[in-house]
Design an enzyme around this catalytic site. Sequence first.
Site, PDB file in Angstrom:
ATOM      1  N   TYR A 115       0.840 -18.129 -13.206  1.00  0.00           N
ATOM      2  CA  TYR A 115       0.618 -17.111 -12.175  1.00  0.00           C
ATOM      3  C   TYR A 115      -0.651 -17.467 -11.415  1.00  0.00           C
ATOM      4  O   TYR A 115      -0.958 -18.648 -11.233  1.00  0.00           O
ATOM      5  CB  TYR A 115       0.624 -15.703 -12.809  1.00  0.00           C
ATOM      6  CG  TYR A 115       0.939 -14.676 -11.766  1.00  0.00           C
ATOM      7  CD1 TYR A 115       2.136 -14.729 -11.055  1.00  0.00           C
ATOM      8  CD2 TYR A 115       0.029 -13.686 -11.437  1.00  0.00           C
ATOM      9  CE1 TYR A 115       2.405 -13.821 -10.046  1.00  0.00           C
ATOM     10  CE2 TYR A 115       0.306 -12.771 -10.430  1.00  0.00           C
ATOM     11  CZ  TYR A 115       1.485 -12.855  -9.734  1.00  0.00           C
ATOM     12  OH  TYR A 115       1.752 -11.961  -8.730  1.00  0.00           O
ATOM     13  N   ARG A 119       3.044 -11.613   2.484  1.00  0.00           N
ATOM     14  CA  ARG A 119       1.605 -11.572   2.156  1.00  0.00           C
ATOM     15  C   ARG A 119       1.431 -12.077   0.740  1.00  0.00           C
ATOM     16  O   ARG A 119       1.160 -11.319  -0.175  1.00  0.00           O
ATOM     17  CB  ARG A 119       1.089 -10.135   2.318  1.00  0.00           C
ATOM     18  CG  ARG A 119      -0.390 -10.025   2.537  1.00  0.00           C
ATOM     19  CD  ARG A 119      -1.028  -9.088   1.515  1.00  0.00           C
ATOM     20  NE  ARG A 119      -0.800  -9.533   0.147  1.00  0.00           N
ATOM     21  CZ  ARG A 119      -1.041  -8.808  -0.932  1.00  0.00           C
ATOM     22  NH1 ARG A 119      -1.482  -7.601  -0.841  1.00  0.00           N
ATOM     23  NH2 ARG A 119      -0.828  -9.295  -2.146  1.00  0.00           N
ATOM     24  N   LYS A 151       5.639 -13.808 -11.909  1.00  0.00           N
ATOM     25  CA  LYS A 151       5.329 -12.463 -12.381  1.00  0.00           C
ATOM     26  C   LYS A 151       6.292 -12.049 -13.498  1.00  0.00           C
ATOM     27  O   LYS A 151       5.878 -11.461 -14.494  1.00  0.00           O
ATOM     28  CB  LYS A 151       5.453 -11.495 -11.197  1.00  0.00           C
ATOM     29  CG  LYS A 151       4.723 -10.232 -11.448  1.00  0.00           C
ATOM     30  CD  LYS A 151       3.875  -9.847 -10.267  1.00  0.00           C
ATOM     31  CE  LYS A 151       2.913  -8.759 -10.645  1.00  0.00           C
ATOM     32  NZ  LYS A 151       1.985  -8.424  -9.623  1.00  0.00           N
ATOM     33  N   GLU A 209       6.701  -6.679  -4.379  1.00  0.00           N
ATOM     34  CA  GLU A 209       5.572  -7.570  -4.610  1.00  0.00           C
ATOM     35  C   GLU A 209       5.206  -8.346  -3.349  1.00  0.00           C
ATOM     36  O   GLU A 209       6.067  -8.960  -2.722  1.00  0.00           O
ATOM     37  CB  GLU A 209       5.984  -8.568  -5.721  1.00  0.00           C
ATOM     38  CG  GLU A 209       4.928  -9.569  -6.093  1.00  0.00           C
ATOM     39  CD  GLU A 209       3.783  -8.961  -6.880  1.00  0.00           C
ATOM     40  OE1 GLU A 209       3.987  -7.901  -7.513  1.00  0.00           O
ATOM     41  OE2 GLU A 209       2.691  -9.540  -6.846  1.00  0.00           O
ATOM     42  N   ASP A 210       3.943  -8.295  -2.999  1.00  0.00           N
ATOM     43  CA  ASP A 210       3.408  -9.125  -1.917  1.00  0.00           C
ATOM     44  C   ASP A 210       4.126  -8.957  -0.577  1.00  0.00           C
ATOM     45  O   ASP A 210       4.398  -9.931   0.133  1.00  0.00           O
ATOM     46  CB  ASP A 210       3.347 -10.600  -2.342  1.00  0.00           C
ATOM     47  CG  ASP A 210       2.153 -10.851  -3.277  1.00  0.00           C
ATOM     48  OD1 ASP A 210       1.418  -9.888  -3.581  1.00  0.00           O
ATOM     49  OD2 ASP A 210       1.958 -11.997  -3.681  1.00  0.00           O
ATOM     50  N   ASP A 221       3.296  -3.145  -7.474  1.00  0.00           N
ATOM     51  CA  ASP A 221       2.141  -3.499  -8.311  1.00  0.00           C
ATOM     52  C   ASP A 221       0.871  -3.690  -7.495  1.00  0.00           C
ATOM     53  O   ASP A 221      -0.216  -3.358  -7.955  1.00  0.00           O
ATOM     54  CB  ASP A 221       2.441  -4.768  -9.119  1.00  0.00           C
ATOM     55  CG  ASP A 221       1.271  -5.104 -10.019  1.00  0.00           C
ATOM     56  OD1 ASP A 221       0.919  -4.255 -10.855  1.00  0.00           O
ATOM     57  OD2 ASP A 221       0.675  -6.177  -9.852  1.00  0.00           O
ATOM     58  N   ASP A 222       1.009  -4.225  -6.276  1.00  0.00           N
ATOM     59  CA  ASP A 222      -0.192  -4.454  -5.454  1.00  0.00           C
ATOM     60  C   ASP A 222      -0.905  -3.136  -5.188  1.00  0.00           C
ATOM     61  O   ASP A 222      -2.131  -3.093  -5.110  1.00  0.00           O
ATOM     62  CB  ASP A 222       0.179  -5.092  -4.103  1.00  0.00           C
ATOM     63  CG  ASP A 222       0.993  -6.349  -4.298  1.00  0.00           C
ATOM     64  OD1 ASP A 222       0.565  -7.197  -5.093  1.00  0.00           O
ATOM     65  OD2 ASP A 222       2.064  -6.471  -3.680  1.00  0.00           O
ATOM     66  N   ASN A 233     -11.085 -10.709  -4.254  1.00  0.00           N
ATOM     67  CA  ASN A 233     -10.632 -12.014  -4.737  1.00  0.00           C
ATOM     68  C   ASN A 233     -10.553 -12.983  -3.572  1.00  0.00           C
ATOM     69  O   ASN A 233     -10.400 -12.551  -2.439  1.00  0.00           O
ATOM     70  CB  ASN A 233      -9.220 -11.879  -5.335  1.00  0.00           C
ATOM     71  CG  ASN A 233      -9.222 -11.075  -6.619  1.00  0.00           C
ATOM     72  OD1 ASN A 233     -10.091 -11.230  -7.453  1.00  0.00           O
ATOM     73  ND2 ASN A 233      -8.240 -10.190  -6.750  1.00  0.00           N
TER      74      ASN A 233
HETATM   75  P1  NAI Z   1      -7.865  -4.813   3.519  1.00  0.00           P
HETATM   76  O1  NAI Z   1      -7.969  -5.921   4.488  1.00  0.00           O
HETATM   77  O2  NAI Z   1      -6.759  -3.798   3.616  1.00  0.00           O
HETATM   78  O3  NAI Z   1      -9.246  -3.986   3.519  1.00  0.00           O
HETATM   79  C1  NAI Z   1     -10.513  -4.564   3.672  1.00  0.00           C
HETATM   80  C2  NAI Z   1     -11.491  -3.445   4.009  1.00  0.00           C
HETATM   81  O4  NAI Z   1     -12.816  -3.982   3.980  1.00  0.00           O
HETATM   82  C3  NAI Z   1     -11.294  -2.831   5.382  1.00  0.00           C
HETATM   83  O5  NAI Z   1     -11.417  -1.436   5.277  1.00  0.00           O
HETATM   84  C4  NAI Z   1     -12.466  -3.385   6.196  1.00  0.00           C
HETATM   85  O6  NAI Z   1     -12.920  -2.487   7.198  1.00  0.00           O
HETATM   86  C5  NAI Z   1     -13.513  -3.524   5.121  1.00  0.00           C
HETATM   87  N1  NAI Z   1     -14.538  -4.502   5.495  1.00  0.00           N
HETATM   88  C6  NAI Z   1     -14.368  -5.756   5.993  1.00  0.00           C
HETATM   89  N2  NAI Z   1     -15.566  -6.311   6.255  1.00  0.00           N
HETATM   90  C7  NAI Z   1     -16.504  -5.411   5.919  1.00  0.00           C
HETATM   91  C8  NAI Z   1     -17.897  -5.406   5.982  1.00  0.00           C
HETATM   92  N3  NAI Z   1     -18.574  -6.455   6.427  1.00  0.00           N
HETATM   93  N4  NAI Z   1     -18.543  -4.308   5.574  1.00  0.00           N
HETATM   94  C9  NAI Z   1     -17.878  -3.232   5.120  1.00  0.00           C
HETATM   95  N5  NAI Z   1     -16.536  -3.184   5.033  1.00  0.00           N
HETATM   96  C10 NAI Z   1     -15.855  -4.263   5.429  1.00  0.00           C
HETATM   97  O7  NAI Z   1      -7.824  -5.515   2.089  1.00  0.00           O
HETATM   98  P2  NAI Z   1      -7.248  -4.947   0.711  1.00  0.00           P
HETATM   99  O8  NAI Z   1      -5.801  -5.244   0.590  1.00  0.00           O
HETATM  100  O9  NAI Z   1      -7.693  -3.539   0.568  1.00  0.00           O
HETATM  101  O10 NAI Z   1      -8.011  -5.887  -0.350  1.00  0.00           O
HETATM  102  C11 NAI Z   1      -9.412  -5.960  -0.406  1.00  0.00           C
HETATM  103  C12 NAI Z   1      -9.871  -6.917  -1.493  1.00  0.00           C
HETATM  104  O11 NAI Z   1      -9.584  -6.362  -2.765  1.00  0.00           O
HETATM  105  C13 NAI Z   1      -9.219  -8.294  -1.470  1.00  0.00           C
HETATM  106  O12 NAI Z   1     -10.218  -9.292  -1.632  1.00  0.00           O
HETATM  107  C14 NAI Z   1      -8.343  -8.288  -2.680  1.00  0.00           C
HETATM  108  O13 NAI Z   1      -8.251  -9.593  -3.252  1.00  0.00           O
HETATM  109  C15 NAI Z   1      -9.075  -7.355  -3.593  1.00  0.00           C
HETATM  110  N6  NAI Z   1      -8.175  -6.783  -4.582  1.00  0.00           N
HETATM  111  C16 NAI Z   1      -8.442  -7.001  -5.914  1.00  0.00           C
HETATM  112  C17 NAI Z   1      -7.591  -6.558  -6.870  1.00  0.00           C
HETATM  113  C18 NAI Z   1      -7.890  -6.800  -8.312  1.00  0.00           C
HETATM  114  O14 NAI Z   1      -8.842  -7.454  -8.616  1.00  0.00           O
HETATM  115  N7  NAI Z   1      -7.091  -6.307  -9.225  1.00  0.00           N
HETATM  116  C19 NAI Z   1      -6.355  -5.869  -6.510  1.00  0.00           C
HETATM  117  C20 NAI Z   1      -6.194  -5.638  -5.083  1.00  0.00           C
HETATM  118  C21 NAI Z   1      -7.083  -6.092  -4.173  1.00  0.00           C
END
Ligand code: NAI
Length: 542
Positions: A96, A149, A167, A238-239, A261-262, A401
């Site tokens: 994975y 995605r 998965k 998924e994705d 799951d996301d 991530n």
């Molecule tokens: P998204 O693109 O929907 O949201 C990103 C957010 O960050 C937006 O609200 C944006 O305005 C904000 N942002 C961007 N630049 C910024 C800055 N300089 N200052 C303040 N805010 C800022 O992304 P999503 O899908 O919500 O994912 C976000 C992160 O969370 C990704 O890196 C993802 O890998 C991680 N993630 C981790 C998980 C885990 O570890 N289990 C699970 C799901 C997501």
Amino acid sequence: MPGSTHPTGYDLLRNPRLNKGTAFTEAERCAWGLEGLLPPAVTTLALQVARRHAEIAALQDDLQKYLVLSDLQMRNETLYYAVLMSDPASYMPIVYTPTVGEACQKFGHIFRAPRGMYLPVSTRGRLKQLLSNWPESDVRFIVVTDGERILGLGDLGSGGMGIPIGKLSLYTACAGVPPQYCLPIVLDVGTNNQALLDDPLYQGLRQQRVRGEEYLAFVDEFVAAVEQLYPKCCIQWEDFANFNAVPILARYRDKICTFNDDIQGTAGVALAGIYGGLRITGQKLSEQRFLFLGAGSAATGIAELISLAMAQEGMNLTAARRRNALFDINGLLVASRTDLAGFQKPFAQEGPPISTFVEAVEALKPTGIIGVSTVPKLFNREVIGAMARINNRPIIFPYSNPTSRSECSAEEAYRWSDGRAVFASGSPFPPVEIAGRHFVPGQGNNVYIFPAMGMAVFATEAKRVTEEMFIIAARAVAEQVTEENLATGLIYPPQGHILNASLHVAERIAAYIFEQGLARVARPDDVRALIRARAYRPVYSE
Ligand code: NAI
């Protein structure tokens, strides 16, 4: 092993579910016409596992390791799972994330044999017919993507198939969902990835993605066909791109057994980390205030589940949501802002706008900060210093991530808080030594939640997957963290014991499913025994 209409020895060797390779005993070789088709030495499953370990360990490149494992899955399913389950912490990153991402990017180039089902939008109107080509009549678990995605890699079209395959391997390896009931699927609606469209080895439909009504009608037809052919099946989305993922989940969550799951698994694992962290701080969830860096789908999904869990402790839901403040690229989300989307509004704070994160920390005095911004290093010394001044044990969760995007490293969080941070991250960090103290950072990996959810749904034949089931799962994960783990700062169970951890989580979810009348099997006296009896074990049948 099958009875009277037994396949020939030659067929057995080519059937991954029945094949034992060199582990066929002399009696089996003699009875089933295998003599002469195998080298004479009979090996045990343990020796076969050791042989694969050695082969894989000698490879330098993770994609090569992925290919060795995928070939093995095609050849001998029992051995494949015996290998994975013998050392899940080492093999999960191969089958994975992160390796599967590279496999999806190169899918057409490394393709050897098909696995799962490809349902192209060009076959609209005939999906039921296509799905009936699958050889199993009782499918209980489908992981499906449209490839738009894939992880953080974007639109990989039908190459996204690597994700449902990988998965589902984890559903089996980490929680014992039997592989014969699992089906990976790609809904091929085209791709907008020009590099793929130009690649002669790309295997999907060569067209731009279908959108709007046509897309929804295709997804509707898919769901209806699954319901008709496999009425006990759970569909895990998924994705998908966010703008499809959210409406698809909303469309089906109250009609069929389904989850994303996301969205939901992510929220569950973050909540599990918080419950784990609260075992260190000794506080209640409803006493917490969280400030999220980021206000996208991850942030709002986690914030909503935390709010629901706070409400379970007796708090009013609206008040609970206000305890989960969001901060995005334009500053703190406050009610006076005119740019907020509907799904963000419940978390908007009363009060003046705040434009820097550290000022928001000072103003709101959160007990925890959660980074889901995709932007690295924003949890800087000033921010963590402020959190450490406000809280005795500040919760610091940089969840973006991959590692290169993490809002801070484990070492930074521990160092800048004088070793007081309660830390977990989205991507793994190695243990940290600071001033003679040893810290083991936990990883908020969805694998703590989704395989167990799958196992509980499978064993109970659940009718629905509800938000409460993710709260139960989060609690069940956290309660397995030992005092010893907590002493080193580790707030998730070690990944090496994932099968046992998942079976425990599955048992808790299953008990809830029975309680709520959501099961389609009779409640047994012993739910734990039910889960363990239904769990797959990678051993050869007699
Ligand atoms: P998204 O693109 O929907 O949201 C990103 C957010 O960050 C937006 O609200 C944006 O305005 C904000 N942002 C961007 N630049 C910024 C800055 N300089 N200052 C303040 N805010 C800022 O992304 P999503 O899908 O919500 O994912 C976000 C992160 O969370 C990704 O890196 C993802 O890998 C991680 N993630 C981790 C998980 C885990 O570890 N289990 C699970 C799901 C997501």
